[in-house]
Design a protein around this motif. Structure first.
Motif, short mmCIF file in Angstrom:
data_model
loop_
_atom_site.label_atom_id
_atom_site.label_comp_id
_atom_site.label_asym_id
_atom_site.label_seq_id
_atom_site.Cartn_x
_atom_site.Cartn_y
_atom_site.Cartn_z
N ALA A 59 -5.05 -12.49 16.72
CA ALA A 59 -4.85 -11.70 17.94
C ALA A 59 -4.34 -10.31 17.58
CB ALA A 59 -3.86 -12.41 18.87
N SER A 60 -3.38 -10.25 16.64
CA SER A 60 -2.82 -8.97 16.24
C SER A 60 -3.91 -8.05 15.69
CB SER A 60 -1.73 -9.21 15.19
OG SER A 60 -1.41 -8.02 14.53
N MET A 61 -4.78 -8.63 14.85
CA MET A 61 -5.85 -7.83 14.25
C MET A 61 -6.79 -7.30 15.34
SD MET A 61 -8.69 -8.93 11.44
CE MET A 61 -9.79 -9.71 12.62
N ILE A 62 -7.17 -8.17 16.27
CA ILE A 62 -8.10 -7.76 17.34
C ILE A 62 -7.46 -6.65 18.18
CG2 ILE A 62 -9.24 -8.53 19.47
CD1 ILE A 62 -9.58 -11.29 18.03
N VAL A 63 -6.18 -6.82 18.50
CA VAL A 63 -5.48 -5.80 19.30
C VAL A 63 -5.41 -4.48 18.53
CG1 VAL A 63 -3.26 -5.18 20.34
CG2 VAL A 63 -4.20 -7.46 20.68
N PHE A 64 -5.17 -4.56 17.20
CA PHE A 64 -5.14 -3.33 16.39
C PHE A 64 -6.51 -2.64 16.40
CE2 PHE A 64 -1.19 -4.67 13.95
CZ PHE A 64 -0.46 -3.58 14.36
N PHE A 65 -7.59 -3.45 16.33
CA PHE A 65 -8.93 -2.86 16.37
C PHE A 65 -9.16 -2.19 17.73
CE2 PHE A 65 -10.82 -5.90 12.95
CZ PHE A 65 -10.23 -5.13 11.97
N ALA A 66 -8.72 -2.89 18.80
CA ALA A 66 -8.86 -2.33 20.15
C ALA A 66 -8.06 -1.03 20.24
CB ALA A 66 -8.36 -3.33 21.19
N PHE A 67 -6.92 -1.01 19.57
CA PHE A 67 -6.06 0.20 19.55
C PHE A 67 -6.82 1.36 18.92
CE2 PHE A 67 -2.85 2.27 16.60
CZ PHE A 67 -2.39 3.18 17.53
N ALA A 107 -10.08 1.68 18.71
CA ALA A 107 -11.22 2.04 19.54
C ALA A 107 -10.78 2.80 20.79
CB ALA A 107 -12.00 0.79 19.92
N SER A 108 -9.66 2.39 21.38
CA SER A 108 -9.27 2.95 22.68
C SER A 108 -8.24 4.06 22.57
CB SER A 108 -8.70 1.85 23.56
OG SER A 108 -7.43 1.46 23.05
N LYS A 109 -7.54 4.10 21.44
CA LYS A 109 -6.46 5.07 21.24
C LYS A 109 -5.35 4.93 22.28
CE LYS A 109 -9.68 8.19 20.64
NZ LYS A 109 -10.10 9.49 21.04
N ASN A 110 -5.23 3.73 22.81
CA ASN A 110 -4.17 3.46 23.78
C ASN A 110 -2.91 3.03 23.02
OD1 ASN A 110 -2.42 2.33 25.62
ND2 ASN A 110 -4.04 1.35 26.81
N ARG A 122 1.19 2.94 13.28
CA ARG A 122 0.69 1.65 13.77
C ARG A 122 -0.68 1.29 13.23
NH1 ARG A 122 4.73 0.62 17.62
NH2 ARG A 122 6.10 -0.12 15.98
N VAL A 123 -1.52 2.32 13.02
CA VAL A 123 -2.91 2.07 12.64
C VAL A 123 -3.00 1.34 11.29
CG1 VAL A 123 -3.26 4.31 11.53
CG2 VAL A 123 -5.18 3.15 12.60
N VAL A 124 -1.94 1.45 10.48
CA VAL A 124 -1.92 0.74 9.18
C VAL A 124 -2.13 -0.76 9.40
CG1 VAL A 124 -0.43 0.15 7.22
CG2 VAL A 124 -0.49 2.49 8.06
N GLY A 125 -1.62 -1.27 10.53
CA GLY A 125 -1.75 -2.70 10.84
C GLY A 125 -3.19 -3.18 10.81
N ALA A 126 -4.11 -2.34 11.29
CA ALA A 126 -5.52 -2.74 11.34
C ALA A 126 -6.08 -2.97 9.95
CB ALA A 126 -6.32 -1.67 12.07
N GLY A 131 -11.28 12.27 17.38
CA GLY A 131 -12.05 11.12 16.94
C GLY A 131 -11.14 10.02 16.44
N ILE A 132 -11.75 8.91 15.98
CA ILE A 132 -10.94 7.80 15.46
C ILE A 132 -10.08 8.30 14.31
CG2 ILE A 132 -11.10 5.64 14.17
CD1 ILE A 132 -13.50 4.92 15.91
#
Lengths: 358, 282
Positions: free
Chosen positions: B16-24, B26-29, B96-100, B174-175
């Protein structure tokens, strides 16, 4: 002629001092070490022939691949590595020691602009009064300063953990100490093996090179036993041993229990539980035997390495200067490492300085 | 066993953490980034409880020992240390992005352990009955985990550096804008290795001390020992490379990735492909 000679010596010396050589050696050691992990070491030729062709066997044998870590070229790499380490240290150490023992007490105009950490305050008190108060402040909040007077200004210099710059040299030295320990072990120690049938005793062991080495005492195996878990996995291999001198059992070494991970040491010779078997209805124990007078040197080296790495990585040489002039004082600071963490300390110091009201 | 249920929950939390980091990404939220970290931390807490529980369960079975004795237990512990080191860097530096790029390593470990490895609690064979086991394994794995984090950061570095070279005009927003600046990534890589290197050194030394205590030789060029030394050489080269011009930046990032590849080979490859004294993984 003389100059070419000197140039040549210079070039050799410089190349031995270069960090590029260090990186090259570290990578070469890493790459060449792989060979010995892929190719089984120290087997007999027939065992190798089952896996590789005779031509390969000959080439590999020539290159020392079957005892790679003791081959001339690997040992040579280690020697060059040591030389590189020593010459790098010889070249840099005097500068570092000078840096520590003869710090820059007076900060020149040109140097001041290179600092990213600086702070200026206004002073209403006369220069010598301010100087005394600021020296006391620095002594209390950071470290006791050295005060120098220079063209009408007072320069206060204070430093902390200057010696932390030596950490890296402790690490370098530790590697050499470990090498020395290993050499002592190989010159004055030995590794051997012995089997003792229950109820009998031995007085010599066979070394790895096949020589019989007298122990100078006798070792008797009183009993050997194996126990198993319910799953069938072994639980404990246990030998009960007694040391004898002139046929007499030695107190404290009588019926000594030796299991894996709990060896017996007598007169610098250590016996390790290693294997077991049966011979003509009687159990025998197999013991690994080692004498290594260099091992304490190796542990000394390891301890130095840990301390050295800790100092080199996590401690930094911190320096603060305060220049007291008429009407104002300027503070400059830097750290040899971890500038970000030191910045917080500096900001804290700046705030205290601001509240001083001189 | 309750612990095995909790390990499954841990695996799901890391996923779940990984998916949320990926969503982060993609969305920059920003709140997604925080959520990713919080989920990873929850996973870490659950896993800590599970490891403690497994320890206790081994005592209930009458074979009491620290859960560090076979491949399953070591993979689980490796995942735990990766998230622990990640948490340390995340709290300290807040990128935070390091988590991904780091959580996937822990997830990979947990998924492999839960799906592919035998999770039975077994009694300790004589060779492992020593307190050195605890010191040796903990120091080695904390070191490995720090290298895993450094590898994730190096991958980010290479992506970002390549991207910056390719695009002459930096596309704002951008990303890539989510990634820390390459200077920061380079620094984080260095810091992670500064954590890992002393721990690896301690791991090798405790291993040598144990070997000397158990067999009478502190070094026997066994494949596991040799590979740990190879890893040590690679990171020693990395540390020296930082003081040499021409070796910073991309080359340092590659050294860090190669170092971690060597680490993984030292950890798993040696047991799977080579023979030697560390045969617990078979």
């Amino acid at each position: 002629m003389a100059t070419t000679k000197r140039n040549f010596v210079h070039i050799i010396w410089d190349s031995f001092c270069s960090l590029k050589l260090t990186i090259f050696l570290l990578i070469s050691l890493a790459l060449s070490s792989i060979i010995g992990t892929v190719l089984p070491q120290g087997q007999l030729p027939p065992e190798y022939l089952a896996q590789i062709s005779p031509v390969k066997l000959q080439i590999y044998a020539k290159l020392g691949f079957f005892d790679m870590y003791h081959s001339w070229w690997f040992i040579a790499l280690l020697y060059i590595f040591s030389l590189n380490l020593i010459s790098c240290s010889i070249k840099r150490l005097p500068h570092v020691i000078k840096f520590i023992t003869e710090p820059t007490l007076v900060l020149g105009e040109s140097m001041r602009s290179t600092f990213s950490l600086k702070k200026e305050i206004r002073l209403s008190a006369p220069v010598d009064v301010s100087q005394e108060k600021l020296a006391a402040f620095l002594g209390k909040e950071f470290a006791t300063p050295v005060i120098s007077e220079h063209s009408g200004e007072y320069h206060l210099f204070a430093q902390k953990s200057a010696w932390s710059r030596l950490g890296v040299y402790v690490v370098h030295l530790s590697i050499l100490v470990i090498f020395v320990g290993a050499i002592i072990g190989s010159l004055f120690g030995y590794k051997g093996f012995v089997t003792i049938v229950e109820g009998s005793s031995i007085s010599s062991v066979e070394s790895r090179s096949g020589n019989q080495i007298p122990l100078g005492f006798e070792l008797r195996c009183d009993q050997f036993s194996v126990t198993f878990y319910n799953t069938g996995a072994p639980k404990e291999f246990k030998s009960i041993l007694t040391v004898l001198e002139n046929g007499q059992p030695i107190k404290d070494y009588t019926n000594a229990r030796v299991v894996v991970n709990d060896p017996l040491t007598y007169k610098g010779i250590t016996f390790y539980q290693s294997s077991y078997g049966q011979e003509m209805g009687k159990m025998y124990t197999g013991l690994q035997v080692a004498k290594d007078p260099g091992v304490w040197v190796v542990w000394l080296g390891c301890t130095m390495m840990i301390i050295g790495i800790f100092v080199a990585f996590f401690m930094s040489h911190k320096r603060v200067w305060i220049i007291v002039s008429k009407g104002h004082a300027r503070m400059y600071a830097n750290a040899s490492k971890n500038q970000a963490a030191f910045q917080m300390q500096f900001e804290n110091l700046s705030e205290l300085l601001n509240n001083l009201k001189i | 066993m309750t612990s095995s249920l909790l390990f499954n929950v841990t695996t799901l939390a890391y996923m779940a953490s990984m998916i949320v980091f990926f969503a982060f990404i993609a969305s920059k939220n920003k709140s997604l980034g925080t959520a990713g970290s919080v989920i990873a931390y929850s996973g870490l807490i659950i896993q800590t409880v599970a490891i403690a529980l497994r320890w206790k369960e081994s005592y209930d079975l009458g074979v009491g020992h620290a859960p560090l004795s076979n491949l399953y237990e070591s993979v689980v512990f490796f995942s735990w240390t990766i998230i622990l080191i990640f948490a340390f860097i995340d709290i300290k530096y807040r990128y935070r992005v390091v988590g991904a790029f780091v959580v996937p390593f822990a997830l990979l470990g947990m998924a492999w352990a839960q799906l592919g490895l035998n999770n039975g609690i077994e009694p300790l064979v004589p060779a492992l009955q020593s307190n050195w086991l605890l010191y040796h394994v903990i120091t080695c794995f904390l070191g490995y985990a720090a290298f895993a984090v450094a590898c994730g950061i190096s991958i980010m570095y290479l992506i970002k550096a390549t991207n910056e070279e390719g695009a002459s005009t930096v596309s704002a927003g951008g990303i890539m804008a989510m990634f820390p600046p390459i200077k920061v990534l380079d620094d984080l890589n260095y810091r992670a290795i500064m954590i890992g290197f002393p721990l690896l050194t301690l791991g090798i030394i405790t291993g040598a001390a144990w070997a000397n205590y158990a067999w009478g030789t502190y070094w026997s060029w066994d494949p596991k020992e040799t590979w740990s030394l190879i890893v040590w050489f690679v990171y020693a080269a990395f540390l020296h490379a930082r003081f040499t011009r021409g070796w910073v930046g991309k080359r340092a990032a590659w050294l860090s990735i190669i170092g971690f590849a060597a680490t993984i080979f030292c950890y798993l490859g040696v047991n799977l492909f080579l023979s030697g004294l560390h045969s617990y993984g078979k």
